[in-house]
Design an enzyme around this catalytic site. Structure first.
Site, PDB file in Angstrom:
ATOM      1  CG  HIS A   1      -2.005  -1.033   1.142  1.00 18.32           C
ATOM      2  ND1 HIS A   1      -3.316  -0.724   0.863  1.00 18.32           N
ATOM      3  CD2 HIS A   1      -1.965  -2.382   1.259  1.00 18.32           C
ATOM      4  CE1 HIS A   1      -4.038  -1.826   0.849  1.00 18.32           C
ATOM      5  NE2 HIS A   1      -3.245  -2.863   1.079  1.00 18.32           N
TER       6      HIS A   1
ATOM      7  CG  ASP B   1      -0.106   9.241   1.120  1.00 15.57           C
ATOM      8  OD1 ASP B   1      -0.115   8.072   1.521  1.00 15.57           O
ATOM      9  OD2 ASP B   1      -0.824  10.128   1.615  1.00 15.57           O
TER      10      ASP B   1
HETATM   11  O1  LIG Z   1      -2.467   0.840  10.708  1.00 16.61           O
HETATM   12  P1  LIG Z   1      -1.869   2.154  11.101  1.00 16.61           P
HETATM   13  O2  LIG Z   1      -0.466   2.045  11.586  1.00 16.61           O
HETATM   14  O3  LIG Z   1      -2.787   2.881  12.065  1.00 16.61           O
HETATM   15  O4  LIG Z   1      -1.802   3.095   9.812  1.00 16.61           O
HETATM   16  C1  LIG Z   1      -2.890   3.265   8.911  1.00 16.61           C
HETATM   17  C2  LIG Z   1      -2.563   2.734   7.518  1.00 16.61           C
HETATM   18  O5  LIG Z   1      -1.591   3.607   6.931  1.00 16.61           O
HETATM   19  C3  LIG Z   1      -1.060   3.229   5.651  1.00 16.61           C
HETATM   20  O6  LIG Z   1      -2.038   3.367   4.626  1.00 16.61           O
HETATM   21  C4  LIG Z   1      -1.708   3.155   3.256  1.00 16.61           C
HETATM   22  O7  LIG Z   1      -2.756   2.525   2.589  1.00 16.61           O
HETATM   23  C5  LIG Z   1      -3.706   3.360   1.913  1.00 16.61           C
HETATM   24  C6  LIG Z   1      -4.651   2.440   1.140  1.00 16.61           C
HETATM   25  O8  LIG Z   1      -3.975   1.730   0.142  1.00 16.61           O
HETATM   26  C7  LIG Z   1      -2.998   4.321   0.972  1.00 16.61           C
HETATM   27  O9  LIG Z   1      -3.970   5.168   0.328  1.00 16.61           O
HETATM   28  C8  LIG Z   1      -2.025   5.170   1.772  1.00 16.61           C
HETATM   29  O10 LIG Z   1      -1.304   6.005   0.876  1.00 16.61           O
HETATM   30  C9  LIG Z   1      -1.056   4.307   2.530  1.00 16.61           C
HETATM   31  O11 LIG Z   1      -0.306   5.141   3.406  1.00 16.61           O
HETATM   32  C10 LIG Z   1      -0.504   1.814   5.745  1.00 16.61           C
HETATM   33  O12 LIG Z   1       0.043   1.417   4.510  1.00 16.61           O
HETATM   34  C11 LIG Z   1      -1.535   0.828   6.268  1.00 16.61           C
HETATM   35  O13 LIG Z   1      -0.954  -0.455   6.422  1.00 16.61           O
HETATM   36  C12 LIG Z   1      -2.014   1.303   7.627  1.00 16.61           C
HETATM   37  O14 LIG Z   1      -3.041   0.448   8.110  1.00 16.61           O
HETATM   38  O1  UDP Z   2     -10.738  11.093  11.080  1.00 13.43           O
HETATM   39  C1  UDP Z   2     -10.589  10.358  10.120  1.00 13.43           C
HETATM   40  C2  UDP Z   2      -9.443  10.432   9.290  1.00 13.43           C
HETATM   41  C3  UDP Z   2      -9.330   9.565   8.228  1.00 13.43           C
HETATM   42  N1  UDP Z   2     -10.300   8.646   7.989  1.00 13.43           N
HETATM   43  C4  UDP Z   2     -10.186   7.746   6.838  1.00 13.43           C
HETATM   44  O2  UDP Z   2      -8.896   7.148   6.811  1.00 13.43           O
HETATM   45  C5  UDP Z   2      -8.516   6.897   5.469  1.00 13.43           C
HETATM   46  C6  UDP Z   2      -7.139   7.472   5.221  1.00 13.43           C
HETATM   47  O3  UDP Z   2      -6.621   6.847   4.088  1.00 13.43           O
HETATM   48  P1  UDP Z   2      -5.460   7.458   3.222  1.00 13.43           P
HETATM   49  O4  UDP Z   2      -5.235   6.518   2.115  1.00 13.43           O
HETATM   50  O5  UDP Z   2      -5.779   8.844   2.809  1.00 13.43           O
HETATM   51  O6  UDP Z   2      -4.183   7.550   4.183  1.00 13.43           O
HETATM   52  P2  UDP Z   2      -3.543   6.544   5.249  1.00 13.43           P
HETATM   53  O7  UDP Z   2      -3.988   7.053   6.580  1.00 13.43           O
HETATM   54  O8  UDP Z   2      -4.027   5.191   4.959  1.00 13.43           O
HETATM   55  O9  UDP Z   2      -2.067   6.709   5.079  1.00 13.43           O
HETATM   56  C7  UDP Z   2      -9.586   7.511   4.585  1.00 13.43           C
HETATM   57  O10 UDP Z   2     -10.474   6.514   4.143  1.00 13.43           O
HETATM   58  C8  UDP Z   2     -10.295   8.478   5.519  1.00 13.43           C
HETATM   59  O11 UDP Z   2     -11.643   8.700   5.217  1.00 13.43           O
HETATM   60  C9  UDP Z   2     -11.428   8.567   8.784  1.00 13.43           C
HETATM   61  O12 UDP Z   2     -12.308   7.746   8.544  1.00 13.43           O
HETATM   62  N2  UDP Z   2     -11.537   9.432   9.830  1.00 13.43           N
END
Ligand SMILES: O=P(O)(O)OC[C@H]1O[C@H](O[C@H]2O[C@H](CO)[C@@H](O)[C@H](O)[C@H]2O)[C@H](O)[C@@H](O)[C@@H]1O
Ligand code: UDP
Length: 455
Positions: free
Chosen positions: A157, A365
């Site tokens: 991701h 990202d």
């Molecule tokens: O699980 P956390 O440590 O709380 O972090 C949240 C997620 O962050 C990252 O999200 C990624 O996946 C998104 C969907 O493909 C993508 O849009 C975003 O750019 C990425 O940063 C991480 O890769 C996840 O594993 C985490 O769960």
């Molecule tokens: O207060 C919040 C902030 C973020 N999100 C969700 O968290 C996801 C963030 O995904 P993104 O790919 O933009 O970044 P990541 O946190 O996975 O790196 C999106 O679906 C947002 O709608 C949410 O539900 N509540």
């Protein structure tokens, strides 16, 4: 049809859905509730020093959840340690923030073995196994090691960096080798796939066979590009309904005729929050007409606070926002409303819809689903404008956005000003281009494309 078995560190726990923040869990929830299957992962809880025992099972709709606790030491070494203090900064091109320790690396491999041992007895012979993200790169080889013969795919991701960055990792070859054990490895963008291919070739680890096929360590596997999407139609509907809800109306009223710019990011250094606040500062300072008339609502739930780099950055972002408010604010206007809690998807959808600008400026990202959600939530007749970092995976698809370099503070400030004064005609044209793409390339297509390639 074969059953889908997904394994990821973060699982959209059925009881915690409302406060979930993080794209992987939100996207996988949408994909799995349509497809059905088994979803295994970490419960988010610690079992202290005790062995976590067998996973806890829960059924919801077509999905069976298998959630396992992790020992405190496992969380520290695997999640906070190797995954989020080494792989995460490395893959987001932040070598300066990596904090490598052999103990954490050993914990990372140990937890991967543990997950593999938990999963293997649950598998049926024709299940399709889909491993998610950087926490679980060695899962494929661990599963093979204990005799699992199923098709196993992996999706990353986050970005995959170029060889010169990746090879700074002391155990880079072991990590690359982990990926070569899968039948299919998916990336968000062609850039990431190309960087991975360069890593294989540069060290003489593998060779390109053509048409997405590679060979390494005597094993043939495929690499593909699968940009993750959202439930576009569903999200658009959610936004449409949300603006009628009391909570969104109250938020809208609280802005009393001021123009709203919205940012939604986990509190993570990859999201470029200090740069964003500086750009907003510059925008306010350079555009006196917007003083008192534009507000940035920055929704920023805390994330990974147990990791030192995150704790430091959390203080820094709060200071930056406080400074801008202190400098430009007036008794009846706060330039930046900085919210440190997670907001549920429905309210978020409504906020996107009433915001004139979506400000999404990560310094790096994998994809960024917020950018896609912002577009999906807009009113077709009067859409807002998306300002998007060129370093988000989403920028490869959303060409109707105003693309910016987040390091160029003045350019971002100018992009905000330009968005707020953009003609209706241009806004509609840009939005339609993006919305048409998002409707075609939604989360169902992402899931379907990956599974077809895996099969
Ligand atoms: O699980 P956390 O440590 O709380 O972090 C949240 C997620 O962050 C990252 O999200 C990624 O996946 C998104 C969907 O493909 C993508 O849009 C975003 O750019 C990425 O940063 C991480 O890769 C996840 O594993 C985490 O769960
Ligand atoms: O207060 C919040 C902030 C973020 N999100 C969700 O968290 C996801 C963030 O995904 P993104 O790919 O933009 O970044 P990541 O946190 O996975 O790196 C999106 O679906 C947002 O709608 C949410 O539900 N509540």
């Amino acid at each position: 049809m074969s059953r889908l078995v997904v394994i990821s560190n973060r699982v959209s726990s059925p009881s915690k859905r409302a406060v979930q923040a993080g794209g992987l869990a939100i996207a996988m929830q949408a994909a799995l509730s349509e497809h059905g299957g088994l979803w295994m992962g970490w419960s988010g809880k610690s079992s202290g020093a005790r062995d976590p025992g067998k996973p806890i099972f829960r059924e919801e709709g077509r999905v069976t959840y298998a959630l396992t606790d992790l020992r405190r030491a496992d969380i520290d070494e695997y999640y906070a340690g190797f995954a989020n203090s080494v792989l995460w900064p490395l893959c987001h091109y932040r070598l300066d923030l990596t904090d490598y320790a052999r103990k954490d690396m050993a914990g990372y491999f140990r937890v991967n073995r543990f997950f593999a041992q938990q999963l293997a007895p649950l598998l049926k012979p024709d299940d399709l196994v889909w491993v998610q993200d950087y926490h679980l790169i060695p899962m494929g080889s661990e599963l093979r090691h204990i005799g699992v013969k199923n098709r196993i795919g992996f999706f990353l991701h986050i970005p995959w960096p170029p060889p010169d960055v990746f090879f700074a990792l002391p155990v880079h070859e072991t990590i690359v080798r982990g990926l070569t054990a899968y039948d299919l490895v998916g990336f968000q963008t062609q850039f990431d796939a190309d960087n991975f291919a360069s890593c294989l070739e540069r060290e003489g680890i593998g060779r390109v066979l053509g048409d997405g096929w590679f060979e390494a360590y005597g094993h043939r596997f495929r690499v593909g590009v699968f940009p993750i999407g959202i439930d576009t139609a569903g999200f658009a509907q959610l936004a449409q309904n949300a603006v009628r809800s009391g909570s969104v109306r109250k938020i809208e009223e609280s802005f009393r005729n001021r123009d709203l710019i919205v940012g939604v990011d986990r509190l993570d250094y990859s999201k470029g929050l200090t740069h964003k606040i500086e750009a907003f500062d510059k925008f306010i300072a350079a555009n006196s007409a917007w003083q008192g008339r534009a507000t940035l609502l920055q929704i920023t739930p805390k994330s990974r606070s147990e990791v030192l780099q995150y704790a430091t950055m959390q203080r820094q972002v709060a200071e930056f926002a406080g400074r801008v408010n202190g400098q430009h604010g007036t008794p009846d206007w706060v330039p930046i409303r900085y919210v440190n809690r997670s907001i549920g998807q429905a309210t978020l959808a409504g906020i996107y819809r009433v915001a004139r600008v979506g400000l999404v400026t990560p310094i790096r990202d994998g994809m960024n689903l917020v950018a896609k959600e912002y577009v999906a939530a807009q009113r077709s007749e009067d859409p807002g404008v998306l300002v998007l970092s060129r370093f988000a995976g989403a920028a490869r698809e959303l060409d109707g956005a105003i693309l910016v370099n987040p390091y160029d503070i003045e350019a971002v400030a100018n992009a905000i000003a330009r968005s707020l004064s953009m003609s209706m005609e241009e806004r509609r044209k840009r939005w339609k281009q993006m919305m048409d793409h998002l409707l075609k390339h939604d989360i169902s297509k992402w899931c379907r494309d990956f599974l077809e390639a895996l099969r």
